[in-house]
Scaffold this motif. Structure first.
Motif, PDB file in Angstrom:
ATOM      1  N   ASP A   1       8.111  12.206  -7.711  1.00 21.40           N
ATOM      2  CA  ASP A   1       7.845  11.561  -9.258  1.00 21.40           C
ATOM      3  C   ASP A   1       8.499  10.212  -9.269  1.00 21.40           C
ATOM      4  O   ASP A   1       8.279   9.544  -9.922  1.00 21.40           O
ATOM      5  N   SER A   2       9.596  10.158  -8.515  1.00 21.89           N
ATOM      6  CA  SER A   2      10.532   8.838  -8.651  1.00 21.89           C
ATOM      7  C   SER A   2       9.821   7.621  -7.834  1.00 21.89           C
ATOM      8  O   SER A   2      10.003   6.544  -8.022  1.00 21.89           O
ATOM      9  N   ASP A   3       8.686   7.952  -7.151  1.00 21.41           N
ATOM     10  CA  ASP A   3       7.689   7.113  -6.285  1.00 21.41           C
ATOM     11  C   ASP A   3       6.602   6.413  -7.101  1.00 21.41           C
ATOM     12  O   ASP A   3       6.121   5.247  -6.662  1.00 21.41           O
ATOM     13  N   HIS A   4       6.404   7.061  -8.330  1.00 17.38           N
ATOM     14  CA  HIS A   4       5.391   6.456  -9.052  1.00 17.38           C
ATOM     15  C   HIS A   4       5.258   5.034  -9.215  1.00 17.38           C
ATOM     16  O   HIS A   4       4.268   4.318  -8.958  1.00 17.38           O
ATOM     17  N   LYS A   5       6.272   4.292  -9.814  1.00 14.58           N
ATOM     18  CA  LYS A   5       6.178   3.047  -9.987  1.00 14.58           C
ATOM     19  C   LYS A   5       5.781   2.346  -8.674  1.00 14.58           C
ATOM     20  O   LYS A   5       5.018   1.205  -8.936  1.00 14.58           O
ATOM     21  N   SER A   6       6.508   2.528  -7.866  1.00 14.26           N
ATOM     22  CA  SER A   6       6.158   1.817  -6.430  1.00 14.26           C
ATOM     23  C   SER A   6       4.824   2.024  -5.959  1.00 14.26           C
ATOM     24  O   SER A   6       4.266   1.203  -5.441  1.00 14.26           O
ATOM     25  N   VAL A   7       4.313   3.357  -5.812  1.00 15.60           N
ATOM     26  CA  VAL A   7       3.167   3.498  -5.601  1.00 15.60           C
ATOM     27  C   VAL A   7       2.047   2.588  -6.214  1.00 15.60           C
ATOM     28  O   VAL A   7       1.012   2.173  -5.662  1.00 15.60           O
ATOM     29  N   LEU A   8       2.152   2.886  -7.506  1.00 18.97           N
ATOM     30  CA  LEU A   8       1.248   1.710  -8.411  1.00 18.97           C
ATOM     31  C   LEU A   8       1.257   0.291  -8.002  1.00 18.97           C
ATOM     32  O   LEU A   8       0.298  -0.039  -8.027  1.00 18.97           O
ATOM     33  N   ASP A   9       2.306   0.094  -7.704  1.00 21.18           N
ATOM     34  CA  ASP A   9       2.472  -1.683  -7.220  1.00 21.18           C
ATOM     35  C   ASP A   9       1.886  -1.745  -5.888  1.00 21.18           C
ATOM     36  O   ASP A   9       1.022  -2.774  -5.803  1.00 21.18           O
ATOM     37  N   VAL A  10       2.157  -0.890  -4.812  1.00 25.69           N
ATOM     38  CA  VAL A  10       1.426  -0.954  -3.687  1.00 25.69           C
ATOM     39  C   VAL A  10       0.002  -0.863  -3.895  1.00 25.69           C
ATOM     40  O   VAL A  10      -0.930  -1.683  -3.376  1.00 25.69           O
ATOM     41  N   PHE A  11      -0.586   0.127  -4.756  1.00 22.08           N
ATOM     42  CA  PHE A  11      -1.966   0.345  -4.787  1.00 22.08           C
ATOM     43  C   PHE A  11      -2.596  -1.012  -5.734  1.00 22.08           C
ATOM     44  O   PHE A  11      -3.445  -1.566  -5.020  1.00 22.08           O
ATOM     45  N   THR A  12      -2.033  -1.418  -6.577  1.00 26.49           N
ATOM     46  CA  THR A  12      -2.614  -2.674  -7.598  1.00 26.49           C
ATOM     47  C   THR A  12      -2.556  -3.915  -6.612  1.00 26.49           C
ATOM     48  O   THR A  12      -3.569  -4.363  -6.505  1.00 26.49           O
ATOM     49  N   ARG A  13      -1.584  -4.063  -5.899  1.00 30.10           N
ATOM     50  CA  ARG A  13      -1.452  -5.247  -5.078  1.00 30.10           C
ATOM     51  C   ARG A  13      -2.469  -5.149  -3.798  1.00 30.10           C
ATOM     52  O   ARG A  13      -3.111  -6.281  -3.544  1.00 30.10           O
ATOM     53  N   GLY A  14      -2.622  -3.973  -3.297  1.00 31.19           N
ATOM     54  CA  GLY A  14      -3.780  -3.716  -2.138  1.00 31.19           C
ATOM     55  C   GLY A  14      -5.170  -4.005  -2.428  1.00 31.19           C
ATOM     56  O   GLY A  14      -5.747  -4.832  -2.061  1.00 31.19           O
ATOM     57  N   MET A  15      -5.348  -3.519  -3.895  1.00 26.43           N
ATOM     58  CA  MET A  15      -6.814  -4.032  -4.481  1.00 26.43           C
ATOM     59  C   MET A  15      -6.868  -5.322  -4.847  1.00 26.43           C
ATOM     60  O   MET A  15      -8.033  -5.938  -4.547  1.00 26.43           O
ATOM     61  N   GLU A  16      -5.692  -5.970  -5.132  1.00 21.57           N
ATOM     62  CA  GLU A  16      -6.011  -7.378  -5.547  1.00 21.57           C
ATOM     63  C   GLU A  16      -6.155  -8.136  -4.478  1.00 21.57           C
ATOM     64  O   GLU A  16      -6.769  -9.477  -4.715  1.00 21.57           O
ATOM     65  N   GLU A  17      -5.986  -7.828  -3.013  1.00 24.29           N
ATOM     66  CA  GLU A  17      -5.889  -8.563  -1.986  1.00 24.29           C
ATOM     67  C   GLU A  17      -7.662  -8.990  -1.589  1.00 24.29           C
ATOM     68  O   GLU A  17      -7.930  -9.634  -1.051  1.00 24.29           O
ATOM     69  N   HIS A  18      -8.479  -7.848  -2.333  1.00 21.49           N
ATOM     70  CA  HIS A  18      -9.784  -7.854  -1.970  1.00 21.49           C
ATOM     71  C   HIS A  18     -10.507  -8.948  -2.822  1.00 21.49           C
ATOM     72  O   HIS A  18     -11.810  -9.124  -2.586  1.00 21.49           O
ATOM     73  N   ILE A  19      -9.846  -9.412  -3.774  1.00 18.83           N
ATOM     74  CA  ILE A  19     -10.384 -10.326  -4.852  1.00 18.83           C
ATOM     75  C   ILE A  19     -10.902 -11.664  -4.177  1.00 18.83           C
ATOM     76  O   ILE A  19     -12.051 -11.980  -4.013  1.00 18.83           O
ATOM     77  N   PRO A  20      -9.965 -12.395  -3.561  1.00 11.42           N
ATOM     78  CA  PRO A  20     -10.365 -13.614  -2.636  1.00 11.42           C
ATOM     79  C   PRO A  20     -11.267 -13.253  -1.405  1.00 11.42           C
ATOM     80  O   PRO A  20     -12.255 -14.311  -1.413  1.00 11.42           O
ATOM     81  N   ARG A  21     -11.328 -12.359  -1.019  1.00 14.00           N
ATOM     82  CA  ARG A  21     -12.269 -11.890  -0.041  1.00 14.00           C
ATOM     83  C   ARG A  21     -13.811 -11.932  -0.502  1.00 14.00           C
ATOM     84  O   ARG A  21     -14.667 -12.285   0.172  1.00 14.00           O
ATOM     85  N   THR A  22     -13.760 -11.003  -1.629  1.00 14.51           N
ATOM     86  CA  THR A  22     -15.057 -10.847  -2.350  1.00 14.51           C
ATOM     87  C   THR A  22     -15.466 -12.284  -2.879  1.00 14.51           C
ATOM     88  O   THR A  22     -16.600 -12.550  -2.457  1.00 14.51           O
ATOM     89  N   PHE A  23     -14.714 -13.081  -3.367  1.00 14.94           N
ATOM     90  CA  PHE A  23     -15.318 -14.339  -3.871  1.00 14.94           C
ATOM     91  C   PHE A  23     -15.876 -14.960  -2.405  1.00 14.94           C
ATOM     92  O   PHE A  23     -16.772 -15.988  -2.817  1.00 14.94           O
ATOM     93  N   ARG A  24     -15.128 -15.064  -1.310  1.00 17.86           N
ATOM     94  CA  ARG A  24     -15.523 -16.121  -0.252  1.00 17.86           C
ATOM     95  C   ARG A  24     -17.082 -15.421   0.137  1.00 17.86           C
ATOM     96  O   ARG A  24     -17.778 -15.930   0.580  1.00 17.86           O
ATOM     97  N   HIS A  25     -17.110 -14.179   0.127  1.00 16.42           N
ATOM     98  CA  HIS A  25     -18.185 -13.487   0.489  1.00 16.42           C
ATOM     99  C   HIS A  25     -19.437 -14.022  -0.466  1.00 16.42           C
ATOM    100  O   HIS A  25     -20.566 -14.196  -0.006  1.00 16.42           O
TER     101      HIS A  25
END
Length: 233
Positions: free
Chosen positions: A22-46
């Motif tokens: 449970d103590s990992d929750h904040k870190s996991v959400l941060d890793v997940f959110t930043r990972g998904m946001e990486e796809h935004i510029p790739r989607t834009f270029r596509h």
């Protein structure tokens, strides 16, 4: 191949993979959110490279010049269209993140660790969460099959190239074997080419594809379905 009896922790030199706490929750959400946001510029270029988009970016400003005679209006039109396309590329990923944060990732312990047959792991290095992956049973698998779905594999860009993503997938594969699953399945998108290449190199194969929404169909970004059949099944 990794071998875990309890599936709680495994070391890999510079990092180790352990079961989520449970103590990992904040870190996991941060890793997940930043990972998904990486796809935004790739989607834009596509989207920019699609013939229909190029036609739009050339045709509409040209029509503006022919109608108004103003190149300034045409430039403003191009800028506005690019801004609109960027917003369109961003919106589906933002919506997906919001959905996950309010469903399975809202309470990871409850979603993934409260019942046998599912689990969630984090990779840790230097006291920081540097990777994550989860898995849940498929609710309606094909007749005679017991399938596990791999979910939310993510490794921050600065920690890639160490075999971490592959180790996380192997952890799920070993868990699937230990729990008696016949297949490990997952979905990803054509935008996530690095992930697709990783899965194919590990023995997954494509079983189909579909469009998640009308927007994804319009911009020609299908969701890819992959499967790994476990040899012990």
């Amino acid at each position: 191949m990794l071998r875990l009896e309890t599936q709680k922790e495994v070391s890999h030199g510079s990092y180790h993979i352990r079961q989520y706490q449970d103590s990992d929750h904040k870190s996991v959400l941060d890793v997940f959110t930043r990972g998904m946001e990486e796809h935004i510029p790739r989607t834009f270029r596509h989207v920019l490279m699609l013939p229909r988009t190029l036609l739009l970016l050339l045709g509409v400003p040209l029509a503006m010049v022919l109608v108004s005679g103003s190149w300034l209006l045409a430039l403003m039109c191009i800028f506005s269209l690019l801004l609109l396309l960027q917003l369109l590329a961003r919106q589906p990923w933002k919506e997906y993140v919001a959905k996950c944060l309010h469903t399975d990732l809202a309470d990871i312990t409850k979603s993934y660790l409260s019942a046998r047959g599912s689990c969630f792991w984090v990779a840790e290095s230097g006291g920081q969460v540097v990777g994550m992956v989860g898995c849940l049973p498929v609710k309606d698998p094909p007749l005679g099959r017991k399938q596990l779905e791999l979910l939310h594999l993510s490794v921050p860009s600065q920690h890639r190239g160490q075999g971490l993503a592959k180790a996380l997938v192997r952890t799920v594969l070993q868990f699937a074997r230990d729990q008696g699953y016949s297949d490990l399945v997952l979905t990803t998108s054509v935008i996530q080419q690095g992930a697709v290449s990783l899965y194919l190199s590990m023995g997954f194969w494509r079983t189909g594809q579909y469009f998640m929404s009308m927007f994804w169909r319009l911009v020609d970004i299908p969701i890819i379905q992959l499967k790994y059949s476990l040899p012990s099944a």
